[in-house]
Design a protein around this motif. Structure first.
Motif, PDB file in Angstrom:
ATOM      1  N   PRO A  79      57.082  24.182  44.309  1.00 10.42           N
ATOM      2  CA  PRO A  79      56.752  24.765  43.251  1.00 10.42           C
ATOM      3  C   PRO A  79      55.580  25.610  43.312  1.00 10.42           C
ATOM      4  O   PRO A  79      54.794  25.441  44.264  1.00 10.42           O
ATOM      5  CB  PRO A  79      56.273  23.510  42.217  1.00 10.42           C
ATOM      6  N   GLY A  80      55.413  26.697  42.422  1.00  8.86           N
ATOM      7  CA  GLY A  80      54.009  27.524  42.688  1.00  8.86           C
ATOM      8  C   GLY A  80      54.458  28.811  43.509  1.00  8.86           C
ATOM      9  O   GLY A  80      55.601  28.701  44.052  1.00  8.86           O
ATOM     10  N   ASP A  81      53.776  29.770  43.021  1.00  7.28           N
ATOM     11  CA  ASP A  81      54.003  31.025  43.848  1.00  7.28           C
ATOM     12  C   ASP A  81      52.754  31.762  44.410  1.00  7.28           C
ATOM     13  O   ASP A  81      51.737  31.373  43.898  1.00  7.28           O
ATOM     14  CB  ASP A  81      54.804  31.731  42.921  1.00  7.28           C
ATOM     15  N   PRO A  82      53.032  32.571  45.382  1.00  6.44           N
ATOM     16  CA  PRO A  82      51.757  33.091  46.095  1.00  6.44           C
ATOM     17  C   PRO A  82      50.774  33.948  45.220  1.00  6.44           C
ATOM     18  O   PRO A  82      49.723  33.678  45.338  1.00  6.44           O
ATOM     19  CB  PRO A  82      52.340  33.794  47.416  1.00  6.44           C
ATOM     20  N   VAL A  83      51.542  34.560  44.374  1.00  6.49           N
ATOM     21  CA  VAL A  83      50.870  35.533  43.656  1.00  6.49           C
ATOM     22  C   VAL A  83      49.934  34.851  42.696  1.00  6.49           C
ATOM     23  O   VAL A  83      48.821  35.305  42.559  1.00  6.49           O
ATOM     24  CB  VAL A  83      51.987  36.266  42.912  1.00  6.49           C
ATOM     25  N   ARG A  84      50.534  33.715  41.892  1.00  4.76           N
ATOM     26  CA  ARG A  84      49.274  33.209  41.070  1.00  4.76           C
ATOM     27  C   ARG A  84      48.482  32.366  41.700  1.00  4.76           C
ATOM     28  O   ARG A  84      47.100  32.197  41.196  1.00  4.76           O
ATOM     29  CB  ARG A  84      50.191  32.305  40.223  1.00  4.76           C
ATOM     30  N   MET A  85      48.912  31.871  42.833  1.00  2.00           N
ATOM     31  CA  MET A  85      47.634  31.137  43.954  1.00  2.00           C
ATOM     32  C   MET A  85      46.804  32.171  44.173  1.00  2.00           C
ATOM     33  O   MET A  85      45.652  31.838  43.891  1.00  2.00           O
ATOM     34  CB  MET A  85      48.566  30.652  45.074  1.00  2.00           C
ATOM     35  N   LEU A  86      47.028  33.642  44.512  1.00  2.00           N
ATOM     36  CA  LEU A  86      46.072  34.354  44.860  1.00  2.00           C
ATOM     37  C   LEU A  86      45.243  34.796  43.526  1.00  2.00           C
ATOM     38  O   LEU A  86      43.927  34.750  43.626  1.00  2.00           O
ATOM     39  CB  LEU A  86      46.669  35.875  45.471  1.00  2.00           C
ATOM     40  N   ALA A  87      45.994  35.130  42.459  1.00  2.00           N
ATOM     41  CA  ALA A  87      45.354  35.407  41.344  1.00  2.00           C
ATOM     42  C   ALA A  87      44.467  34.188  40.822  1.00  2.00           C
ATOM     43  O   ALA A  87      43.083  34.501  40.185  1.00  2.00           O
ATOM     44  CB  ALA A  87      46.338  35.589  40.036  1.00  2.00           C
ATOM     45  N   GLY A  88      44.696  32.902  40.998  1.00  2.20           N
ATOM     46  CA  GLY A  88      43.957  31.789  40.663  1.00  2.20           C
ATOM     47  C   GLY A  88      42.848  31.427  41.686  1.00  2.20           C
ATOM     48  O   GLY A  88      41.950  30.723  40.963  1.00  2.20           O
ATOM     49  N   GLU A  89      42.735  32.036  42.786  1.00  3.56           N
ATOM     50  CA  GLU A  89      41.617  31.665  43.585  1.00  3.56           C
ATOM     51  C   GLU A  89      40.177  32.136  43.050  1.00  3.56           C
ATOM     52  O   GLU A  89      39.109  31.510  43.126  1.00  3.56           O
ATOM     53  CB  GLU A  89      41.810  32.099  44.804  1.00  3.56           C
ATOM     54  N   GLY A  90      40.062  33.189  42.220  1.00  2.00           N
ATOM     55  CA  GLY A  90      39.064  33.702  41.599  1.00  2.00           C
ATOM     56  C   GLY A  90      38.406  33.066  40.395  1.00  2.00           C
ATOM     57  O   GLY A  90      37.554  33.426  39.848  1.00  2.00           O
ATOM     58  N   GLY A  91      39.582  32.419  39.793  1.00  2.00           N
ATOM     59  CA  GLY A  91      39.360  31.787  38.265  1.00  2.00           C
ATOM     60  C   GLY A  91      39.315  32.794  37.452  1.00  2.00           C
ATOM     61  O   GLY A  91      39.204  32.521  36.254  1.00  2.00           O
ATOM     62  N   VAL A  92      39.528  34.120  37.602  1.00  2.00           N
ATOM     63  CA  VAL A  92      39.789  35.062  36.762  1.00  2.00           C
ATOM     64  C   VAL A  92      41.159  35.628  36.904  1.00  2.00           C
ATOM     65  O   VAL A  92      41.271  36.228  37.935  1.00  2.00           O
ATOM     66  CB  VAL A  92      38.573  36.207  36.833  1.00  2.00           C
TER      67      VAL A  92
END
Lengths: 313, 529
Positions: free
Chosen positions: A20-33
């Motif tokens: 589950p999960g995808d790299p794009v949202r993982m990247l987007a999620g890292e900054g918290g914004v």
């Protein structure tokens, strides 16, 4: 063999996308914004907006031409990422494999020849201990003793940051960094080899041909080397074949504890980040090596034991 | 003139002192030389600050790039690349005067064009935070090489807090213009104006920066080099600190259970400040679409059922403060008249009785699922503590474990009931915080917005009005009102204002000097002889 490789590539691709999960949202999620624009841009950049079968076909086509793609996260070619970590990985896994074989086989043979004696029992207990102790714990204890208390060896890294100027100095530096990780990884495997060798040697030592050899008056060392070990080595070679396939995979635990810049860490970080190209690249290289190791093992069987050779019909 | 400019005058005075962190400021004179080894974990994907907005990237790139401003521990703006600034009375025209004699690390001169390019083209293209903050700019111009003028579409006082190196790092136009920003080699080997320039990055091992000899602040920086060592294992990081192989650890480098041990190491000083600009706060994210979570009485009950002092003392080993409401105490416009809801399980039970949620034969009132934050051991323990505490008041909690990628996906797609999360506040409520509570930010598929589905038109109106008000007093009143409403509604169950242990080798001085802490430039840091 090509079919096996393509098959493995398809299975790997499926496995990676099942998580589950995808790299794009993982990247987007890292900054918290995060915003929708960032997510769309990244999907398009990585080609994740295309249907899965298309992605798979592209992936396989690329792999067959030797191109492993680019990392989503680092935006660098996967082959570069793997190649720059390959020497450190091979040094760690290769050295610990050699350590395990040499140490394990000699101790195992020694124990088997003194079957039932106190030396045999001691070897069995120690081997069991290292077999049962988690690698990370051995690693931490080695660091505690040799780096923190005795201050003999560096606790982490694979080279000093202020690198030595001479080649000899650099080699010494590398060796001093390699000792602890190689032993942490090697001791566990040495324990396995010791147990395996002991059992195999014991099994062969009671055979009729060994009794015959003894009756012929052959010297003890020749009996052990030429008659017992050669026949006892098949299971050991099998295990070596299995382990050799993992050489490139590295070891996540030991690499993490010792900050060793190997492929295991690369793959583990790629997994948690869903960096598909890197993960698939490491899987691919490892699986090719496993297949190669199997072929070599099969050939070795034939050399050691002519009975296993395929006979012409 | 709005009060912001009064603060900027004050900021100038503050910039020359470092009294905010007395323990790190000693009377001896700074001298040149020395190398500082800093823990870096995890290894950053690149050094493109706008591309990868994560702490490890900021830690390294924060020494190489600079923003127009930085902020002290009281969140007053302090000059960085901007020497001074003026804001027109209507709050629409912002004029920044730049430092003279600034050069890029490749030798080219820095000018106002770089600033306009970064703020209007580069950053909004790459960074979600910059897109949010800079979309308010109607026009940006550079009347001369040392002046930048921004004309805003509407007043936006939080603009003052969007110019830090993290969200507003200025990049060289001559390097980036006309290229694919995402693939530019300067993302891994940045060229900046800061006190340290990029030297090398040995993957999996370290990143080395060296003193930039033509740095615009005369005779600074003092250190010759900074080496960031990548050490992925927490136990190894602690050993590296203890043995003196590294001299600085920050954020999550040190496990909280190692704090007591490391604080006893005589060569190390424990510093608590330096996180004011981030002011991270953690909470239980509640999906209001799920059963009783729609009812504010139930959400209040959750807060009453949790002993947050226990969480701080036993799980975070005393680091942090029990959260009051949406704003952290170190944030501007925090309303000190509010108090955290006390630990009161009886009150929690009474609220649920009032809702008609009575205990069943097995003592359970309601069943809910909680997705622990998959960021390590302490977060798992927190989830277990929440399960236990809520269980005592009759809320039976099942834990749903997932890994980081799965967690972000489920949060973004609203496929959760409760989860733990945390966020940075970036000084001004209009900068980041409001997006957790406004109706316009209920957007499925995008993480870290209003994923709980909280919608209150009054809150929306107050946030919108406060965002564009030019009067500091009015903003304070509006935010105060919002805080009271949110405190009552409990859209999120706020847990702690987070603090992190920073360890600095005692021989190094003036390392942590601003509210950006370890992310800032280190141009004042020196090794005492």
């Amino acid at each position: 063999m090509l079919a096996a490789i393509v098959g493995i590539a398809i299975v790997n691709f499926g496995l990676v996308h099942l998580a589950p999960g995808d790299p794009v949202r993982m990247l987007a999620g890292e900054g918290g914004v995060a915003d929708a624009t960032a997510i769309q841009q990244a999907r398009a950049e990585f080609g994740l907006d295309r249907p899965l079968p298309v992605q798979l076909a592209t992936q396989i086509g690329r792999t067959l031409t030797g191109d492993l793609g680019r990392s989503f996260r680092q935006r660098r070619p996967v082959s570069d990422l793997i190649l720059e970590r390959l020497p450190a990985t091979l040094l760690l896994t290769g050295a610990s494999l050699v350590l395990a074989i040499v140490l394990g086989c000699s101790i195992g043979t020694f124990a088997a020849l003194r079957h039932g004696g106190w030396a045999d029992r001691l070897v069995s207990v120690v081997a069991l201990l290292f077999y049962a102790t988690p690698t990370f714990w051995v690693a931490l204890l080695l660091v505690l003793v040799f780096s923190v208390w005795l201050d003999w060896l560096p606790a982490y890294g694979n080279a000093s940051i202020q690198s030595a100027t001479t080649a000899g100095g650099r080699m010494l530096d590398l060796l001093s960094h390699a000792v602890l990780p190689v032993f942490s990884l090697g001791l566990y495997h040495a324990a396995i080899y010791a147990r395996l060798t002991r059992t195999a040697v014991l099994g062969v030592a009671n055979s009729d041909f060994v009794r015959t050899a003894t009756a012929k008056g052959l010297p003890g060392w020749r009996i052990v080397a030429a008659h017992i070990l050669r026949n006892a080595s098949l299971p050991v070679v099998t295990l070596i074949g299995l382990q050799a396939g993992q050489l490139v995979g590295g070891s996540v635990v030991v690499e993490t504890i010792f900050a060793w810049p190997g492929i295991g860490r690369l793959a583990f970080e790629a997994l948690t980040q869903r960096d598909y190209p890197v993960l698939l690249g490491v899987f691919f290289v490892t699986s090719v090596l496993v297949i190669a190791a199997n072929v070599v093992t099969d050939i070795a069987y034939g050399l050691i034991d002519p009975r296993t050779r395929a006979r012409p019909a | 003139m709005i009060p912001l400019s009064r603060r900027s005058a004050l900021a100038g005075a503050l910039a020359t002192t470092t009294a905010v962190f007395p323990s790190l400021t000693r009377a001896d004179t700074p001298t040149r030389g020395g190398s500082l080894h800093v823990i870096l974990n995890p290894e950053p994907p690149s050094l493109g600050m706008a591309l990868a907005p994560q702490v490890p990237v900021q830690l390294v790139a924060g020494k190489i790039l600079q923003g127009l401003l930085t902020y002290d521990a009281k969140l007053n703006p302090v000059p960085a690349l901007a020497k001074s600034w003026e804001i027109s009375a209507d709050g629409l025209v912002w004029t920044f005067h730049l430092q003279p004699d600034v050069t890029w690390h490749d030798g080219k001169p820095f000018s106002a064009d770089d600033v306009v390019f970064s703020i209007t083209k580069f950053l909004p293209e790459l960074s979600a935070r910059a897109r949010g903050n800079f979309s308010v700019i109607a026009e940006a111009s550079a009347p001369d090489p040392l002046t930048v003028v921004f004309r805003l579409k509407q007043p936006f006082p939080a603009f003052l807090y969007a110019l830090d190196v993290i969200g507003g790092g200025i990049v060289p136009r001559h390097v980036y213009e006309g290229t694919d920003f995402r693939k530019n080699p300067a993302n891994t080997a940045p060229i900046g104006t800061g006190p340290f320039r990029f030297v090398e990055w040995q993957r999996g091992r370290f990143i080395r920066l060296a003193r930039y000899d033509k740095y615009w602040k005369p005779s600074k920086p003092y250190l010759d080099e900074i080496v960031f060592e990548i050490i992925p294992d927490a136990a190894s990081r602690a050993v590296a600190l203890e043995t003196g192989q590294v001299q600085l650890a920050s954020f999550n480098d040190v496990e909280f259970f190692d704090v007591a041990r490391l604080s006893a190491v005589p060569t190390l000083e424990l510093v608590k400040g330096g996180y004011e600009f981030f002011s991270p706060q953690m909470w239980i994210e509640l999906n209001h679409r799920v059963g009783p979570l729609a009812d504010k009485r139930f959400r209040q009950a959750i807060l009453y059922a949790l002993d947050r002092t226990f969480i701080r003392d036993k799980l975070w080993f005393g680091f942090g403060e029990v959260a009051v409401g949406p704003l952290a105490r170190s944030t501007r416009y925090f309303d000190p008249s509010l108090r955290p809801r006390p630990f009161n399980p009886a009150r929690a039970e009474a609220l649920m009785e009032e809702m008609g949620l009575h205990r069943g034969t097995d003592g359970t009132r309601v069943k809910l699922r909680l997705m622990p934050l998959p960021y390590g051991e302490v977060w798992t323990r927190l989830a277990e503590y929440i399960r236990q505490s809520l269980g005592k008041v009759g809320i039976q909690v099942t834990l749903d474990a997932t890994d980081a990628a799965g967690w972000v996906k489920r949060l973004a797609d609203w496929e959760y009931e409760m989860t733990v999360s945390y966020g940075y506040q970036y000084a001004d409520p209009a900068a980041r915080l409001e997006h957790s509570y406004m109706t316009a930010d209920i957007r499925k598929g995008v993480p870290f917005n209003n994923s709980m589905g909280y919608s209150n038109p009054e809150v929306d109106a107050l946030f919108e009005k406060a965002q564009a008000s030019t009067s500091d007093d009015e903003r304070r009143q509006l935010y105060s009102k919002v805080q009271h409403i949110l405190w009552e509604d409990v859209p999120l169950a706020w847990l702690l204002e987070m603090k992190f242990p920073t360890y600095v080798d005692r021989r190094y001085r003036n390392v942590i000097t601003t509210g950006l802490g370890v992310v800032d430039t280190f141009d004042e840091a020196y090794l005492a002889k």
